[in-house]
Design a protein around this motif. Structure first.
Motif, PDB file in Angstrom:
ATOM      1  N   GLU A   1      38.865  38.854  43.258  1.00 13.56           N
ATOM      2  CA  GLU A   1      38.010  37.777  43.757  1.00 13.56           C
ATOM      3  C   GLU A   1      37.313  38.208  45.045  1.00 13.56           C
ATOM      4  N   LYS A   2      38.074  38.912  45.887  1.00 16.63           N
ATOM      5  CA  LYS A   2      37.509  39.387  47.147  1.00 16.63           C
ATOM      6  C   LYS A   2      36.325  40.320  46.910  1.00 16.63           C
ATOM      7  N   ALA A   3      36.495  41.260  45.987  1.00 13.21           N
ATOM      8  CA  ALA A   3      35.428  42.221  45.699  1.00 13.21           C
ATOM      9  C   ALA A   3      34.200  41.496  45.158  1.00 13.21           C
ATOM     10  N   GLU A   4      34.430  40.500  44.303  1.00 11.48           N
ATOM     11  CA  GLU A   4      33.294  39.783  43.723  1.00 11.48           C
ATOM     12  C   GLU A   4      32.527  38.992  44.770  1.00 11.48           C
TER      13      GLU A   4
ATOM     14  N   ILE B   1      42.148  51.694  41.808  1.00 11.18           N
ATOM     15  CA  ILE B   1      41.299  51.529  42.990  1.00 11.18           C
ATOM     16  C   ILE B   1      39.928  51.008  42.553  1.00 11.18           C
ATOM     17  N   GLY B   2      39.423  51.558  41.456  1.00 13.53           N
ATOM     18  CA  GLY B   2      38.139  51.097  40.917  1.00 13.53           C
ATOM     19  C   GLY B   2      38.196  49.625  40.512  1.00 13.53           C
ATOM     20  N   LEU B   3      39.292  49.220  39.892  1.00  9.85           N
ATOM     21  CA  LEU B   3      39.436  47.820  39.474  1.00  9.85           C
ATOM     22  C   LEU B   3      39.572  46.902  40.690  1.00  9.85           C
ATOM     23  N   LEU B   4      40.336  47.363  41.685  1.00 11.66           N
ATOM     24  CA  LEU B   4      40.510  46.553  42.900  1.00 11.66           C
ATOM     25  C   LEU B   4      39.166  46.323  43.583  1.00 11.66           C
TER      26      LEU B   4
ATOM     27  N   GLY C   1      48.049  40.690  32.616  1.00 10.16           N
ATOM     28  CA  GLY C   1      49.051  40.517  33.675  1.00 10.16           C
ATOM     29  C   GLY C   1      48.679  41.312  34.919  1.00 10.16           C
ATOM     30  N   ALA C   2      48.209  42.529  34.706  1.00  5.25           N
ATOM     31  CA  ALA C   2      47.853  43.391  35.833  1.00  5.25           C
ATOM     32  C   ALA C   2      46.589  42.894  36.532  1.00  5.25           C
ATOM     33  N   THR C   3      45.602  42.455  35.761  1.00  2.42           N
ATOM     34  CA  THR C   3      44.366  42.000  36.400  1.00  2.42           C
ATOM     35  C   THR C   3      44.594  40.682  37.140  1.00  2.42           C
ATOM     36  N   LEU C   4      45.465  39.822  36.592  1.00  2.00           N
ATOM     37  CA  LEU C   4      45.735  38.558  37.294  1.00  2.00           C
ATOM     38  C   LEU C   4      46.606  38.776  38.528  1.00  2.00           C
ATOM     39  N   ALA C   5      47.487  39.783  38.471  1.00  2.40           N
ATOM     40  CA  ALA C   5      48.322  40.064  39.648  1.00  2.40           C
ATOM     41  C   ALA C   5      47.459  40.470  40.835  1.00  2.40           C
ATOM     42  N   MET C   6      46.357  41.185  40.564  1.00  2.00           N
ATOM     43  CA  MET C   6      45.505  41.647  41.669  1.00  2.00           C
ATOM     44  C   MET C   6      44.374  40.673  41.986  1.00  2.00           C
ATOM     45  N   ARG C   7      44.130  39.732  41.076  1.00  2.00           N
ATOM     46  CA  ARG C   7      42.926  38.899  41.128  1.00  2.00           C
ATOM     47  C   ARG C   7      42.692  38.229  42.502  1.00  2.00           C
TER      48      ARG C   7
END
Lengths: 271, 88
Positions: free
Chosen positions: A164-167, A156-159, A127-133
């Motif tokens: 998608e933006k980071a990738e 911050i590290g995960l963001l 849920g958390a990773t998809l919320a920021m994805r």
């Protein structure tokens, strides 16, 4: 151009949902069209904080799975007509969210609103990773307390790696929102100072929300604090933070708790 | 509370800051890469298990993460029956 904002923290109980509601309402109060989306599948609460708990018919999972159309699931706020809520499911679990489904819903929301504000669940699971994805920007809600700061650092590290933006090699815009700040305790050296938190996380500050009974009162009433008492200290701090999100240059004020002589003398008792 | 206790309480924020700075410096270092110490621990245990039946409960593992050097200390209790096999 719509902006997708994730409100995240890692740690629970720091004020993500309160901040999502308050920032969403503050942006809508300034005339922007806003949808707040609850990603806390199974433990939804944004509906309650927004005072819309009795109006939920369909939810995010229904839309992701194609059972309901997006307009059927969106709930319009009764106080501000440019503010909408997309609630989470209370009965399903987080695995019902798929990346493709969420991508489709976010794309559809982008076309309808100026701001899409995703209220992340605590933790670092699906849920958390998809919320920021699919976020363009992130508000990292942090209490001036060691476990919250550590978890914020992790987020911050995960963001910076899992969005998608980071990738794509782009930078995701990140802001720290300090909540439950007690100026008196910070002054006594009992609480990490704003400078400490910002230095450790090396991320710019969006605002400082003081610890206040108005926040609990607002959630009791089912109203974002910027609506329940716009003149209160936390509401003013959220309204200023919302203006900063829009790119306005608003001077940062450190809210100092009202300290009468009695408070100064007996402040430690209250702490 | 003694007067020393009172002074100690006053200065808890700097302690928090220092602990966080040390911890996060480490956590940022290992972020993204897998946890080497954890992998070593599992592989070493797997190698030992290949030759000697060991009970995971009888294995003491200590990890100490320092600034420059980290240590992994594994203390394995080898049953006497296995020891006889080895010496035979």
């Amino acid at each position: 151009m719509a902006k997708v904002l994730v409100v995240t923290s890692g740690k629970g109980g720091v004020g993500k949902t309160t901040s999502t509601a308050a920032l969403g309402a503050a942006l809508a109060q300034s005339g922007q069209s806003v949808v707040v989306v609850d990603f806390d599948v199974g433990l939804r609460n944004l509906d309650l904080v927004m005072g819309a708990e009795r109006r939920v018919v369909f939810d995010l999972i229904n839309v992701v799975q194609g059972i309901a159309k997006l307009p059927q699931a969106l709930i319009r706020d009764k106080r501000i007509e440019t503010l909408w809520l997309l609630p989470a499911s209370q009965t399903r679990d987080k695995d019902a969210l798929t990346e493709e489904g969420v991508a489709r819903v976010i794309k559809e929301l982008r076309a309808k609103f100026d701001w899409v504000i995703c209220d992340s669940p605590a933790g670092i699971e699906r849920g958390a990773t998809l919320a920021m994805r699919f976020a363009d920007a992130a508000v990292i809600v942090t209490n001036p307390e060691v476990s919250s700061v550590r978890d914020s650092d992790r987020m911050i590290g995960l963001l910076d790696s899992k969005t998608e933006k980071a990738e794509k090699g782009q930078r995701i815009e990140k802001h720290i929102l300090i909540t439950r700040y007690d100026a008196a305790r910070a002054a006594r050296g009992e609480m990490l100072s704003i400078e400490d938190v910002l230095e450790i996380l090396s991320t710019p500050l969006l605002g400082i929300i003081p610890e206040s009974e108005e926040v609990l009162r607002a959630s009791n009433l089912g109203s974002p604090v910027t609506l329940s008492n716009a003149a209160s200290a936390p509401a003013r701090a959220y309204l200023a933070a919302a203006r900063r999100l829009k790119g306005e240059d608003v001077p940062m004020t450190i809210p100092n708790g009202k300290k009468g002589l009695l408070d100064k003398l007996f402040g430690r008792r209250a702490a | 509370m003694s007067i020393f206790g009172w002074f100690r309480r006053r200065s808890s924020a700097p302690v928090a800051r220092e602990r966080l700075q040390i911890l996060l410096a480490h956590e940022r270092g290992v972020r993204g890469q897998s946890d080497l110490l954890a992998i070593l621990r599992e592989e070493i245990l797997a190698v030992i298990e290949k030759h000697v039946p060991i009970e995971r409960d009888n294995v003491q593992i200590k990890m100490d993460r320092g600034d420059a050097v980290s240590t992994l200390e594994i203390d394995v209790e080898v049953p006497n029956s296995a020891g006889l096999l080895l010496s035979a």
